[in-house]
Write a protein that holds these residues in place. Structure first.
Motif, PDB file in Angstrom:
ATOM      1  N   LEU A 125       0.860  -1.174   0.000  1.00  0.00           N
ATOM      2  CA  LEU A 125       0.000   0.000   0.000  1.00  0.00           C
ATOM      3  C   LEU A 125       0.900   1.230   0.000  1.00  0.00           C
ATOM      4  O   LEU A 125       1.706   1.414   0.915  1.00  0.00           O
ATOM      5  CB  LEU A 125      -0.884  -0.004   1.245  1.00  0.00           C
ATOM      6  N   LYS A 126       0.797   2.035  -1.043  1.00  0.00           N
ATOM      7  CA  LYS A 126       1.600   3.252  -1.138  1.00  0.00           C
ATOM      8  C   LYS A 126       0.710   4.432  -0.769  1.00  0.00           C
ATOM      9  O   LYS A 126      -0.369   4.599  -1.319  1.00  0.00           O
ATOM     10  CB  LYS A 126       2.154   3.430  -2.550  1.00  0.00           C
ATOM     11  N   ILE A 127       1.179   5.222   0.174  1.00  0.00           N
ATOM     12  CA  ILE A 127       0.411   6.371   0.647  1.00  0.00           C
ATOM     13  C   ILE A 127       1.248   7.634   0.489  1.00  0.00           C
ATOM     14  O   ILE A 127       2.414   7.672   0.900  1.00  0.00           O
ATOM     15  CB  ILE A 127      -0.007   6.207   2.121  1.00  0.00           C
ATOM     16  N   MET A 128       0.628   8.652  -0.102  1.00  0.00           N
ATOM     17  CA  MET A 128       1.227   9.979  -0.157  1.00  0.00           C
ATOM     18  C   MET A 128       0.440  10.854   0.812  1.00  0.00           C
ATOM     19  O   MET A 128      -0.777  10.990   0.688  1.00  0.00           O
ATOM     20  CB  MET A 128       1.146  10.566  -1.560  1.00  0.00           C
ATOM     21  N   PHE A 129       1.140  11.409   1.778  1.00  0.00           N
ATOM     22  CA  PHE A 129       0.503  12.257   2.769  1.00  0.00           C
ATOM     23  C   PHE A 129       0.443  13.705   2.271  1.00  0.00           C
ATOM     24  O   PHE A 129       1.098  14.052   1.283  1.00  0.00           O
ATOM     25  CB  PHE A 129       1.251  12.154   4.095  1.00  0.00           C
ATOM     26  N   ILE A 130      -0.311  14.524   2.939  1.00  0.00           N
ATOM     27  CA  ILE A 130      -0.448  15.917   2.502  1.00  0.00           C
ATOM     28  C   ILE A 130       0.877  16.668   2.574  1.00  0.00           C
ATOM     29  O   ILE A 130       1.025  17.714   1.962  1.00  0.00           O
ATOM     30  CB  ILE A 130      -1.539  16.672   3.298  1.00  0.00           C
ATOM     31  N   THR A 131       1.844  16.108   3.265  1.00  0.00           N
ATOM     32  CA  THR A 131       3.192  16.685   3.344  1.00  0.00           C
ATOM     33  C   THR A 131       4.008  16.343   2.098  1.00  0.00           C
ATOM     34  O   THR A 131       5.183  16.692   2.037  1.00  0.00           O
ATOM     35  CB  THR A 131       3.919  16.140   4.579  1.00  0.00           C
ATOM     36  N   ASP A 132       3.391  15.625   1.141  1.00  0.00           N
ATOM     37  CA  ASP A 132       4.042  15.151  -0.093  1.00  0.00           C
ATOM     38  C   ASP A 132       5.104  14.091   0.174  1.00  0.00           C
ATOM     39  O   ASP A 132       5.983  13.873  -0.643  1.00  0.00           O
ATOM     40  CB  ASP A 132       4.627  16.304  -0.913  1.00  0.00           C
ATOM     41  N   MET A 133       5.026  13.420   1.316  1.00  0.00           N
ATOM     42  CA  MET A 133       5.934  12.318   1.618  1.00  0.00           C
ATOM     43  C   MET A 133       5.236  11.009   1.296  1.00  0.00           C
ATOM     44  O   MET A 133       4.058  10.831   1.592  1.00  0.00           O
ATOM     45  CB  MET A 133       6.356  12.374   3.084  1.00  0.00           C
ATOM     46  N   PHE A 134       5.978  10.094   0.647  1.00  0.00           N
ATOM     47  CA  PHE A 134       5.458   8.783   0.257  1.00  0.00           C
ATOM     48  C   PHE A 134       5.972   7.709   1.207  1.00  0.00           C
ATOM     49  O   PHE A 134       7.155   7.704   1.559  1.00  0.00           O
ATOM     50  CB  PHE A 134       5.941   8.406  -1.155  1.00  0.00           C
ATOM     51  N   TYR A 135       5.071   6.797   1.571  1.00  0.00           N
ATOM     52  CA  TYR A 135       5.455   5.634   2.361  1.00  0.00           C
ATOM     53  C   TYR A 135       4.864   4.394   1.714  1.00  0.00           C
ATOM     54  O   TYR A 135       3.750   4.427   1.194  1.00  0.00           O
ATOM     55  CB  TYR A 135       4.938   5.745   3.799  1.00  0.00           C
ATOM     56  N   LEU A 136       5.622   3.305   1.774  1.00  0.00           N
ATOM     57  CA  LEU A 136       5.179   2.026   1.230  1.00  0.00           C
ATOM     58  C   LEU A 136       4.996   1.059   2.396  1.00  0.00           C
ATOM     59  O   LEU A 136       5.958   0.751   3.117  1.00  0.00           O
ATOM     60  CB  LEU A 136       6.215   1.479   0.249  1.00  0.00           C
ATOM     61  N   TYR A 137       3.766   0.595   2.590  1.00  0.00           N
ATOM     62  CA  TYR A 137       3.433  -0.348   3.660  1.00  0.00           C
ATOM     63  C   TYR A 137       3.387  -1.743   3.069  1.00  0.00           C
ATOM     64  O   TYR A 137       2.793  -1.963   2.015  1.00  0.00           O
ATOM     65  CB  TYR A 137       2.106   0.034   4.314  1.00  0.00           C
ATOM     66  N   LYS A 138       4.026  -2.703   3.751  1.00  0.00           N
ATOM     67  CA  LYS A 138       4.231  -4.047   3.209  1.00  0.00           C
ATOM     68  C   LYS A 138       3.321  -5.080   3.855  1.00  0.00           C
ATOM     69  O   LYS A 138       2.949  -4.956   5.016  1.00  0.00           O
ATOM     70  CB  LYS A 138       5.694  -4.441   3.399  1.00  0.00           C
ATOM     71  N   ASN A 139       3.003  -6.120   3.060  1.00  0.00           N
ATOM     72  CA  ASN A 139       2.165  -7.240   3.510  1.00  0.00           C
ATOM     73  C   ASN A 139       0.803  -6.775   4.015  1.00  0.00           C
ATOM     74  O   ASN A 139       0.306  -7.263   5.030  1.00  0.00           O
ATOM     75  CB  ASN A 139       2.886  -8.071   4.568  1.00  0.00           C
ATOM     76  N   VAL A 140       0.212  -5.840   3.303  1.00  0.00           N
ATOM     77  CA  VAL A 140      -1.098  -5.307   3.660  1.00  0.00           C
ATOM     78  C   VAL A 140      -2.178  -6.137   2.960  1.00  0.00           C
ATOM     79  O   VAL A 140      -2.179  -6.227   1.732  1.00  0.00           O
ATOM     80  CB  VAL A 140      -1.222  -3.822   3.239  1.00  0.00           C
ATOM     81  N   PRO A 141      -3.072  -6.758   3.703  1.00  0.00           N
ATOM     82  CA  PRO A 141      -4.154  -7.528   3.074  1.00  0.00           C
ATOM     83  C   PRO A 141      -5.066  -6.627   2.237  1.00  0.00           C
ATOM     84  O   PRO A 141      -5.273  -5.461   2.571  1.00  0.00           O
ATOM     85  CB  PRO A 141      -4.924  -8.113   4.265  1.00  0.00           C
ATOM     86  N   VAL A 142      -5.597  -7.181   1.176  1.00  0.00           N
ATOM     87  CA  VAL A 142      -6.454  -6.402   0.281  1.00  0.00           C
ATOM     88  C   VAL A 142      -7.663  -5.837   1.032  1.00  0.00           C
ATOM     89  O   VAL A 142      -8.133  -4.744   0.726  1.00  0.00           O
ATOM     90  CB  VAL A 142      -6.874  -7.225  -0.960  1.00  0.00           C
ATOM     91  N   ARG A 143      -8.156  -6.533   2.051  1.00  0.00           N
ATOM     92  CA  ARG A 143      -9.320  -6.032   2.795  1.00  0.00           C
ATOM     93  C   ARG A 143      -8.998  -4.726   3.526  1.00  0.00           C
ATOM     94  O   ARG A 143      -9.859  -3.864   3.655  1.00  0.00           O
ATOM     95  CB  ARG A 143      -9.869  -7.085   3.758  1.00  0.00           C
ATOM     96  N   ILE A 144      -7.753  -4.564   3.966  1.00  0.00           N
ATOM     97  CA  ILE A 144      -7.348  -3.314   4.624  1.00  0.00           C
ATOM     98  C   ILE A 144      -7.401  -2.173   3.613  1.00  0.00           C
ATOM     99  O   ILE A 144      -7.904  -1.086   3.906  1.00  0.00           O
ATOM    100  CB  ILE A 144      -5.940  -3.448   5.248  1.00  0.00           C
ATOM    101  N   TYR A 145      -6.889  -2.419   2.416  1.00  0.00           N
ATOM    102  CA  TYR A 145      -6.946  -1.413   1.355  1.00  0.00           C
ATOM    103  C   TYR A 145      -8.387  -1.056   1.016  1.00  0.00           C
ATOM    104  O   TYR A 145      -8.740   0.122   0.916  1.00  0.00           O
ATOM    105  CB  TYR A 145      -6.216  -1.913   0.107  1.00  0.00           C
ATOM    106  N   LYS A 146      -9.231  -2.070   0.863  1.00  0.00           N
ATOM    107  CA  LYS A 146     -10.632  -1.817   0.503  1.00  0.00           C
ATOM    108  C   LYS A 146     -11.358  -1.031   1.595  1.00  0.00           C
ATOM    109  O   LYS A 146     -12.172  -0.157   1.301  1.00  0.00           O
ATOM    110  CB  LYS A 146     -11.354  -3.133   0.213  1.00  0.00           C
ATOM    111  N   MET A 147     -11.051  -1.332   2.840  1.00  0.00           N
ATOM    112  CA  MET A 147     -11.683  -0.604   3.934  1.00  0.00           C
ATOM    113  C   MET A 147     -11.168   0.837   4.014  1.00  0.00           C
ATOM    114  O   MET A 147     -11.930   1.751   4.314  1.00  0.00           O
ATOM    115  CB  MET A 147     -11.462  -1.328   5.266  1.00  0.00           C
ATOM    116  N   LEU A 148      -9.885   1.036   3.726  1.00  0.00           N
ATOM    117  CA  LEU A 148      -9.353   2.399   3.673  1.00  0.00           C
ATOM    118  C   LEU A 148     -10.057   3.185   2.576  1.00  0.00           C
ATOM    119  O   LEU A 148     -10.483   4.323   2.785  1.00  0.00           O
ATOM    120  CB  LEU A 148      -7.843   2.371   3.409  1.00  0.00           C
ATOM    121  N   LYS A 149     -10.208   2.546   1.427  1.00  0.00           N
ATOM    122  CA  LYS A 149     -10.864   3.188   0.284  1.00  0.00           C
ATOM    123  C   LYS A 149     -12.308   3.569   0.625  1.00  0.00           C
ATOM    124  O   LYS A 149     -12.793   4.628   0.240  1.00  0.00           O
ATOM    125  CB  LYS A 149     -10.818   2.222  -0.909  1.00  0.00           C
ATOM    126  N   ALA A 150     -12.996   2.716   1.366  1.00  0.00           N
ATOM    127  CA  ALA A 150     -14.409   2.932   1.702  1.00  0.00           C
ATOM    128  C   ALA A 150     -14.608   3.832   2.924  1.00  0.00           C
ATOM    129  O   ALA A 150     -15.709   4.321   3.153  1.00  0.00           O
ATOM    130  CB  ALA A 150     -15.086   1.588   1.944  1.00  0.00           C
TER     131      ALA A 150
END
Length: 67
Positions: free
Chosen positions: A18-43
């Motif tokens: 899961l790649k996240i860009m924060f409002i500070t324009d900093m990017f972080y890559l989170y590893k081994n994230v289940p697809v359900r976590i991504y879907k819940m973040l999206k929702a």
């Protein structure tokens, strides 16, 4: 819904990252994230609150250089 913390995020299902860009324009890559976590973040109505509760300090991550 716009977030006051997260500017952009994307998910790579093959790598479970899961790649996240924060409002500070900093990017972080989170590893081994289940697809359900991504879907819940999206929702989620509050991306920042969901991130703080279910992602931050729960997954290994690395800071990425600006893209």
């Amino acid at each position: 819904m716009p977030s006051s913390v997260i500017k952009y995020f994307s998910y790579d299902a093959d790598r479970k990252t899961l790649k996240i860009m924060f409002i500070t324009d900093m990017f972080y890559l989170y590893k081994n994230v289940p697809v359900r976590i991504y879907k819940m973040l999206k929702a989620s109505g509050s991306k920042g609150r969901y991130f703080n509760s279910y992602i931050k300090d729960k997954f290994k991550f690395q800071k990425l250089e600006e893209e």
